[in-house]
Design an enzyme around this catalytic site. Structure first.
Site, PDB file in Angstrom:
ATOM      1  N   GLN A  39       0.799  -1.216   0.000  1.00 33.32           N
ATOM      2  CA  GLN A  39       0.000   0.000   0.000  1.00 33.32           C
ATOM      3  C   GLN A  39       0.838   1.276   0.000  1.00 33.32           C
ATOM      4  O   GLN A  39       0.338   2.337  -0.344  1.00 33.32           O
ATOM      5  CB  GLN A  39      -0.958  -0.025   1.199  1.00 33.32           C
ATOM      6  CG  GLN A  39      -1.944  -1.180   1.082  1.00 33.32           C
ATOM      7  CD  GLN A  39      -2.897  -1.261   2.262  1.00 33.32           C
ATOM      8  OE1 GLN A  39      -2.542  -1.778   3.319  1.00 33.32           O
ATOM      9  NE2 GLN A  39      -4.103  -0.753   2.081  1.00 33.32           N
ATOM     10  N   ASN A 183      -2.208 -10.380   8.722  1.00 26.72           N
ATOM     11  CA  ASN A 183      -3.181  -9.321   8.880  1.00 26.72           C
ATOM     12  C   ASN A 183      -4.556  -9.775   8.401  1.00 26.72           C
ATOM     13  O   ASN A 183      -4.680 -10.266   7.281  1.00 26.72           O
ATOM     14  CB  ASN A 183      -2.751  -8.094   8.063  1.00 26.72           C
ATOM     15  CG  ASN A 183      -3.736  -6.954   8.204  1.00 26.72           C
ATOM     16  OD1 ASN A 183      -3.956  -6.456   9.292  1.00 26.72           O
ATOM     17  ND2 ASN A 183      -4.358  -6.554   7.103  1.00 26.72           N
ATOM     18  N   GLU A 184      -5.568  -9.628   9.231  1.00 26.52           N
ATOM     19  CA  GLU A 184      -6.969  -9.895   8.856  1.00 26.52           C
ATOM     20  C   GLU A 184      -7.173 -11.210   8.103  1.00 26.52           C
ATOM     21  O   GLU A 184      -7.702 -11.222   6.993  1.00 26.52           O
ATOM     22  CB  GLU A 184      -7.503  -8.754   7.978  1.00 26.52           C
ATOM     23  CG  GLU A 184      -7.618  -7.436   8.689  1.00 26.52           C
ATOM     24  CD  GLU A 184      -8.203  -6.336   7.788  1.00 26.52           C
ATOM     25  OE1 GLU A 184      -8.534  -6.613   6.622  1.00 26.52           O
ATOM     26  OE2 GLU A 184      -8.329  -5.205   8.264  1.00 26.52           O
ATOM     27  N   TYR A 328     -13.230  -0.726  12.650  1.00 26.21           N
ATOM     28  CA  TYR A 328     -13.671   0.507  12.001  1.00 26.21           C
ATOM     29  C   TYR A 328     -15.113   0.873  12.300  1.00 26.21           C
ATOM     30  O   TYR A 328     -15.451   2.020  12.489  1.00 26.21           O
ATOM     31  CB  TYR A 328     -13.503   0.406  10.475  1.00 26.21           C
ATOM     32  CG  TYR A 328     -12.057   0.382  10.042  1.00 26.21           C
ATOM     33  CD1 TYR A 328     -11.341   1.565   9.915  1.00 26.21           C
ATOM     34  CD2 TYR A 328     -11.400  -0.815   9.783  1.00 26.21           C
ATOM     35  CE1 TYR A 328     -10.008   1.563   9.539  1.00 26.21           C
ATOM     36  CE2 TYR A 328     -10.065  -0.830   9.409  1.00 26.21           C
ATOM     37  CZ  TYR A 328      -9.374   0.359   9.295  1.00 26.21           C
ATOM     38  OH  TYR A 328      -8.056   0.347   8.933  1.00 26.21           O
ATOM     39  N   GLU A 394      -5.487  -1.174  13.853  1.00 29.47           N
ATOM     40  CA  GLU A 394      -6.048  -0.298  12.830  1.00 29.47           C
ATOM     41  C   GLU A 394      -7.338   0.272  13.351  1.00 29.47           C
ATOM     42  O   GLU A 394      -8.177  -0.461  13.884  1.00 29.47           O
ATOM     43  CB  GLU A 394      -6.352  -1.057  11.520  1.00 29.47           C
ATOM     44  CG  GLU A 394      -5.131  -1.441  10.730  1.00 29.47           C
ATOM     45  CD  GLU A 394      -5.474  -2.123   9.405  1.00 29.47           C
ATOM     46  OE1 GLU A 394      -6.536  -1.836   8.812  1.00 29.47           O
ATOM     47  OE2 GLU A 394      -4.661  -2.956   8.969  1.00 29.47           O
TER      48      GLU A 394
END
Ligand SMILES: *[C@@H]1O[C@H](CO)[C@@H](O)[C@H](O)[C@H]1NC(C)=O
Ligand SMILES: *[C@@H]1O[C@H](CO)[C@@H](O)[C@H](O)[C@H]1NC(C)=O
Ligand SMILES: *[C@@H]1O[C@H](CO)[C@@H](O)[C@H](O)[C@H]1NC(C)=O
Length: 507
Positions: A39, A183-184, A328, A394
């Site tokens: 990213q 991650n995730e 989130y 995050e």
């Protein structure tokens, strides 16, 4: 003069005055910000890096036609970025290592240029007093391994991942203490293998969002996650037996979480909430904490969810030193038990519940600022897993990428969520740190560069990709320097002349 600047969100109703400062947090609590390799790094075809399944996905046009070939060019600008982190006052930076930059083709010799880059980045961070928190796998599997044996759907990935982790521990573990294996995994498995809207774009009708021509949604998400869990525990065991005594670090995994409410106050919907938690979060954490999948998953998925041998189960159990929480937003849940009568099912159908607004998970809309969901997640993890150490890895506000730098809703979002972390800490949750996503606007999975979560804006029209601090970067920096921040959404600029130049942003 007190310059009390703005009231947020079109009329603040209840003035729940909740001031807090950094000093209200325990002294060992760390604040950071996060990105991941594909990213931000760019230099996708430079110095020996080979393509990954994420490169392939982006180049097939699935992120608004954007890709990470150049991204934020952090590969060349890491020194400048570390200086921005210093100016922001970060204690820690969470980034990921690009597997195919370090070990082109996924297996075999280490690429000296890749090794040099991560050594440089880590040294630069440490020289500047910033703790590296490193993720090993963030969606970017070397394409070579995907092509060779199907990547995460093959057991062969477990050994290759462990060997890659071994190189990372050996080369960087003298300076890196916090390792996230994956991650995730829940989102990666679902998006990549069931819904087919993320790399490596595998799915089958009638389940896929896109038209996949390869894969099988009925069980591949379970299979990929199964191998991720075994790869995690294999790497964690390696670390504990070979490195822990010398390096004293910690191994975690980062799970995507969300707040969940029953759509109605009926028993059916309340039970559905429980299932959603078990399918999304228990799926990953139960095996790592207790050695097996949640019962309801085994019942509903039957033989489509693989079973652990007792040796695997033993190795999995307790293979986490901390949980990385990605949070989130929140969803409502409705019971959908009727779907269990269907012959062919996938993960969603086995869960027998519907998440309202799930298709909007990756939309460009802003999140509503509603931090109860984060508190719910933190409380659940505390109760279910014996109050384990947690890093919030995050959390942040999405907005359209926007050069105005006037990201009031992000300031409000961060303010409310950091405040709710403080509440959870005061309630006894074992939270060790908070990382704002993202340090700068970067290449997002589906949005490409159309949306931005960054504290810093990156001017993509400038060949030099100059970074500009948004209001949120200033807000975070002031908070980290110890300025009081208040829940009613006002920022007091009187004490900091450097911020007065920002006053025009509020008019
Ligand atoms: C997926 O696998 C299931 C179970 O093995 C099988 O019944 C089904 O036909 C497969 N679907 C596709 C599209 O290959
Ligand atoms: C979500 O559910 C709650 C009840 O638990 C309800 O008050 C709220 O209106 C629902 N939200 C939406 C968007 O349906
Ligand atoms: C803290 O604990 C109290 C009492 O159990 C509970 O009512 C409240 O919701 C909790 N708050 C958080 C943020 O967990």
């Amino acid at each position: 003069m007190l310059l009390s600047i703005f009231v947020l969100g079109g009329g603040v109703g209840v003035l729940s005055v909740h001031h807090y400062t950094r000093d209200d947090f325990p002294s060992h609590f760390i604040f950071g910000s996060a990105t991941s390799a594909y990213q931000v790094e760019g230099a996708a075809n430079q110095d020996g890096r080979t393509p990954t399944i994420w490169d392939t996905f982006a180049h097939a046009g699935h992120a608004h036609g954007h890709n990470g070939d150049v991204a934020c060019d952090e590969y060349h600008k890491y020194k400048d970025d570390v200086q921005l982190m210093v100016e922001t006052g970060l204690d820690a930076y969470r980034f990921s290592i690009s597997w195919s930059r370090l070990i082109p083709n996924g297996r075999g010799p280490v690429n000296p240029k890749g090794l040099q880059y991560y050594n440089n980045l880590i040294n630069e961070l440490i020289k500047n007093g910033i703790e590296p928190h490193v993720t090993l796998f963030n969606f970017d599997l070397p394409q070579a391994l995907e092509d060779e044996y199907g990547g995460w759907v093959s057991r062969r990935i477990i050994r290759d991942f462990r060997d890659y982790a071994d190189v990372c521990f050996r080369e960087f573990g003298d300076r890196v203490l916090y390792w996230t294996t994956v991650n995730e995994p829940n989102v990666f498995a679902l998006a990549g293998y069931d819904e087919g809207e993320g790399p490596p774009l595998r799915c089958s009708t009638p389940f896929g969002v896109l038209n996949c021509n390869t894969g099988n949604s009925t069980f591949e998400a379970y299979l990929a996650a199964h191998h991720i869990l075994l790869a995690h525990s294999s790497a964690a065991t390696l670390y504990r037996t070979k490195y822990k005594d010398k390096q004293h670090g910690f191994i975690g995994i980062a799970v995507y979480t969300f707040g969940i409410l029953p759509q109605t106050n009926t028993e059916k919907d309340i039970l559905a909430v429980q299932r959603v938690h078990e399918f999304y979060v228990g799926w990953i954490l139960d095996p790592l904490m207790y050695g097996d999948y949640p019962n309801i998953m085994k019942i509903n998925a039957g033989s489509r969810i693989p079973a652990f041998t007792s040796a695997e189960s033993k190795q999995l159990k307790g293979s986490l030193d901390f949980i990385g929480v990605i949070y989130y937003t929140n969803f409502n849940v409705t019971d959908n038990s009727d779907i269990l009568k269907r012959k062919i099912r996938d993960f969603d159908a086995d869960m027998a519940a519907q998440l309202a607004g799930k298709q909007d998970l990756f939309s460009e809309e802003e999140y509503t600022v509603d931090p109860w969901g984060l508190q719910q997640v933190l409380k659940k993890l505390k109760l279910l897993y014996g109050n384990p150490p947690i890093y919030i890895y995050e959390n942040g506000q999405r907005s359209q990428s926007n050069p105005s730098l006037h990201d009031v809703s992000r300031v409000k979002y961060l303010h409310e969520h950091i405040g709710s972390v403080l509440d959870a800490l005061r309630n006894g949750s074992n939270i060790r740190g908070y990382f704002a996503w993202s340090f700068m606007d970067l290449f997002e999975l589906l949005d490409g560069y159309e949306s931005g979560y960054g504290l810093y804006y990156v001017d993509r029209n400038d060949p030099d990709l100059k970074r500009y601090p948004k209001l949120s970067a200033h807000w975070y920096a002031r908070f980290l320097r110890g300025t009081t921040t208040s829940r009613i959404g006002t920022i007091q600029l009187d004490k900091d002349p450097s911020l007065l130049s920002l006053a025009h942003l509020f008019q």
